[in-house]
Design a protein around this motif. Structure first.
Motif, PDB file in Angstrom:
ATOM      1  N   ALA A  35     -79.969  -4.633 -93.924  1.00  0.00           N
ATOM      2  CA  ALA A  35     -78.712  -3.916 -94.136  1.00  0.00           C
ATOM      3  C   ALA A  35     -77.516  -4.706 -93.624  1.00  0.00           C
ATOM      4  O   ALA A  35     -77.606  -5.435 -92.640  1.00  0.00           O
ATOM      5  CB  ALA A  35     -78.776  -2.564 -93.420  1.00  0.00           C
ATOM      6  N   LEU A  36     -76.394  -4.543 -94.301  1.00  0.00           N
ATOM      7  CA  LEU A  36     -75.126  -5.117 -93.864  1.00  0.00           C
ATOM      8  C   LEU A  36     -74.328  -3.977 -93.258  1.00  0.00           C
ATOM      9  O   LEU A  36     -73.715  -3.184 -93.971  1.00  0.00           O
ATOM     10  CB  LEU A  36     -74.382  -5.751 -95.045  1.00  0.00           C
ATOM     11  CG  LEU A  36     -73.058  -6.451 -94.729  1.00  0.00           C
ATOM     12  CD1 LEU A  36     -73.301  -7.677 -93.858  1.00  0.00           C
ATOM     13  CD2 LEU A  36     -72.350  -6.863 -96.013  1.00  0.00           C
ATOM     14  N   VAL A  37     -74.356  -3.870 -91.923  1.00  0.00           N
ATOM     15  CA  VAL A  37     -73.742  -2.728 -91.236  1.00  0.00           C
ATOM     16  C   VAL A  37     -72.895  -3.220 -90.076  1.00  0.00           C
ATOM     17  O   VAL A  37     -73.070  -4.339 -89.585  1.00  0.00           O
ATOM     18  CB  VAL A  37     -74.820  -1.751 -90.712  1.00  0.00           C
ATOM     19  CG1 VAL A  37     -75.603  -1.142 -91.860  1.00  0.00           C
ATOM     20  CG2 VAL A  37     -75.752  -2.452 -89.737  1.00  0.00           C
ATOM     21  N   PRO A  38     -71.941  -2.405 -89.589  1.00  0.00           N
ATOM     22  CA  PRO A  38     -71.147  -2.791 -88.419  1.00  0.00           C
ATOM     23  C   PRO A  38     -72.033  -3.034 -87.198  1.00  0.00           C
ATOM     24  O   PRO A  38     -73.118  -2.456 -87.065  1.00  0.00           O
ATOM     25  CB  PRO A  38     -70.228  -1.588 -88.204  1.00  0.00           C
ATOM     26  CG  PRO A  38     -70.153  -0.927 -89.534  1.00  0.00           C
ATOM     27  CD  PRO A  38     -71.503  -1.127 -90.152  1.00  0.00           C
ATOM     28  N   LEU A  39     -71.566  -3.903 -86.300  1.00  0.00           N
ATOM     29  CA  LEU A  39     -72.338  -4.302 -85.129  1.00  0.00           C
ATOM     30  C   LEU A  39     -72.779  -3.100 -84.297  1.00  0.00           C
ATOM     31  O   LEU A  39     -73.948  -2.992 -83.910  1.00  0.00           O
ATOM     32  CB  LEU A  39     -71.510  -5.258 -84.262  1.00  0.00           C
ATOM     33  CG  LEU A  39     -72.126  -5.662 -82.922  1.00  0.00           C
ATOM     34  CD1 LEU A  39     -73.447  -6.379 -83.139  1.00  0.00           C
ATOM     35  CD2 LEU A  39     -71.167  -6.547 -82.134  1.00  0.00           C
TER      36      LEU A  39
END
Length: 499
Positions: A17-21
């Protein structure tokens, strides 16, 4: 036409997934497929358990759960730069730690500083010899054999003076603090993934700023090398090497300590950087003499195997013994070998034969301008002397041809690096093929390096370094109407395979 199989890393990365830190810190780490694990760690550490355990320190509870939650609550929301769970061969944890380091910190740091331990990763303050943080990954022994992995961490702390560490299997992580010389504090396991543990560990290590624990190594009991020497003896026998030549003369930690070296300079072993995490070499002054020391880490799980490390040591020493009559002319002089200051590291020390062809490319100030073909001529004479004694090097490259110019301006060339050599006393097809390969590789390694070629090589390395830095920092600034660039997993795969 056979269908091409997708690289296991690419298949794994495709579902990340490409998600906020901040969101990523609370997500469970996806199950790592076995083919990907094999790219990271070649085997379990268990065989080293009893050999590496020294005891002598107590283990206490580090109660930091509330502090971690408080730190997490104050973190700002940051937009995603690229998938946070990507794995790039041996530097998998370094990618995660890099998210939290500041501009004055660097991963691995300068080995010229004397920090020789190379676990899965280290975080350094620029210019400091002691790591801020060590981080280790173990799929095989965590959580069931936490004490074993703690032992490995304490060994690295002994060597480097580091005070903080993180142990992880990617699904659970343990934060560790060496409170005193004989006490290790260990937290309860932080679940989900290593991001939160690594981020908080960087913060607390930076904030507390504890001085390194140096000069106290004698507090812990010394490692008992006798079981390892037994393995070394068996390895020698399996390799048809007389164990008395190797085992009986191997020195222990009382014979050589890394801190006794002066003016330490790390030597390049690969064209685009030292990709191998288990071996490295340094040039230094020792007891007033110019020496080169090659060191192998037996505890590393990258290309793991205590037998492999000991076999390389035995082969190298056996080759130098067989080359006794040409030491100082065709090859450097062998000085000593054994274990490094009470750690599961083995070393071979030899006289300094000069700058390698690779080193001259890496550092233009070390470039030796010689008559065209003279380096190859002398190197071939060295190779003939080596072959005459039943040794084929097999993996000759630009790091294994060294040269220096004496005060009279005369060039002297030698060959080094015999850990992967073939030793034989009987002529065979394998021997003929190995010697022919040596000649071909030596001609390639000694291709006359003109100033123009040197400049081109320096430019190539500079551009490659710039490309990596640009790629590493991509996404730190917004581009193209607010869309951020993300690193393609294929980039790292291609670079690593090229190296």
């Amino acid at each position: 036409m056979a269908e091409e199989k997708e690289h296991p890393l690419l298949a794994f990365h495709a579902r990340l997934a490409l998600v906020p830190l901040k969101h990523a810190m609370t997500m469970p780490y996806p199950k790592v497929p076995d083919p990907v694990k094999k790219l990271l760690i070649m085997g379990p550490l268990a065989p080293l358990g009893d050999l590496m355990h020294r005891g002598g320190y107590s283990v206490g509870r580090w109660d930091i759960e509330a502090d971690i939650q408080s730190w997490y609550g104050q973190l700002p929301d940051r937009p995603p730069l690229y998938p946070f769970f990507t794995i790039y061969y041996w530097n998998y944890l370094s990618q995660m730690v890099g998210l939290f380091r500041d501009k004055n910190e660097e991963i691995f740091g300068s080995f010229e500083s004397g920090a020789i331990a190379r676990p899965e990763g280290c975080l350094f303050r620029r210019g400091d010899a002691t790591p801020v943080l060590l981080f280790l990954l173990d799929f095989f022994n965590l959580p069931d054999k936490l004490d074993l992995v703690q032992d490995r961490l304490v060994n690295y702390m002994e060597i480097t003076g580091a005070r903080f560490g993180v142990l992880t299997n990617l699904n659970s992580s343990w934060l560790c603090k060496r409170a005193t010389a004989n006490e290790l504090l260990v937290s309860s396991p932080a679940m989900n993934n290593p991001l939160m543990a690594l981020g908080f560990a960087v913060e607390v290590a930076r904030k507390e700023g504890l001085p390194p624990l140096t000069g106290v190594r004698s507090v812990l009991p010394k490692l008992d090398f006798s079981p390892v020497l037994e393995i070394l003896e068996l390895v020698c026998k399996l390799s048809n090497i007389d164990p008395r030549k190797i085992v009986d003369k191997a020195v222990t930690d009382d014979g050589f300590k890394f801190e006794d070296l002066r003016q330490v300079d790390t030597l390049p072993l690969h064209r685009d950087g030292n990709a191998n995490q288990t071996v490295f070499a340094v040039r230094a002054k020792y007891a007033g003499q110019d020496v080169v020391v090659k060191i192998r880490d037996l505890t590393s799980q990258y290309k793991a195997g205590i037998n492999l490390g000991l076999a390389k040591l035995a082969t190298e020493v056996d080759c130098y013994t067989r080359l006794k009559n040409v030491q100082g002319s065709a090859v450097p002089k062998l000085l000593s070998w054994g274990f490094l200051k009470g750690a599961m590291f083995v070393f071979v020390m030899m006289t300094d034969g000069g700058f390698s062809e690779l080193e001259q490319c890496s550092n233009p100030s070390k470039f030796i301008l010689s008559d065209e073909g003279e380096t190859l001529k002398q190197a071939m004479e060295c190779l003939r002397a080596i072959h005459k004694r039943g040794i084929a090097i097999r993996d000759i490259n630009t790091s294994k041809v060294v040269s220096k110019v004496d005060e009279a301006g005369k060039l002297h060339v030698k060959l080094v690096g015999f850990g992967g050599a073939l030793i034989t006393e009987v002529l065979s097809q394998e021997w003929y093929e190995a010697t022919a390969r040596d000649v071909a590789l030596l001609e390639k390694a000694c291709d006359p390096l003109s100033p123009e070629k040197l400049i081109a090589e320096v430019d190539r390395k500079r551009l490659l370094g710039k490309a990596r830095r640009d790629d590493k920092h991509s996404g730190e600034t917004m581009e193209d109407g607010g869309h951020q660039a993300s690193r393609s997993p294929l980039y790292s795969v291609a670079v690593d395979e090229a190296e």
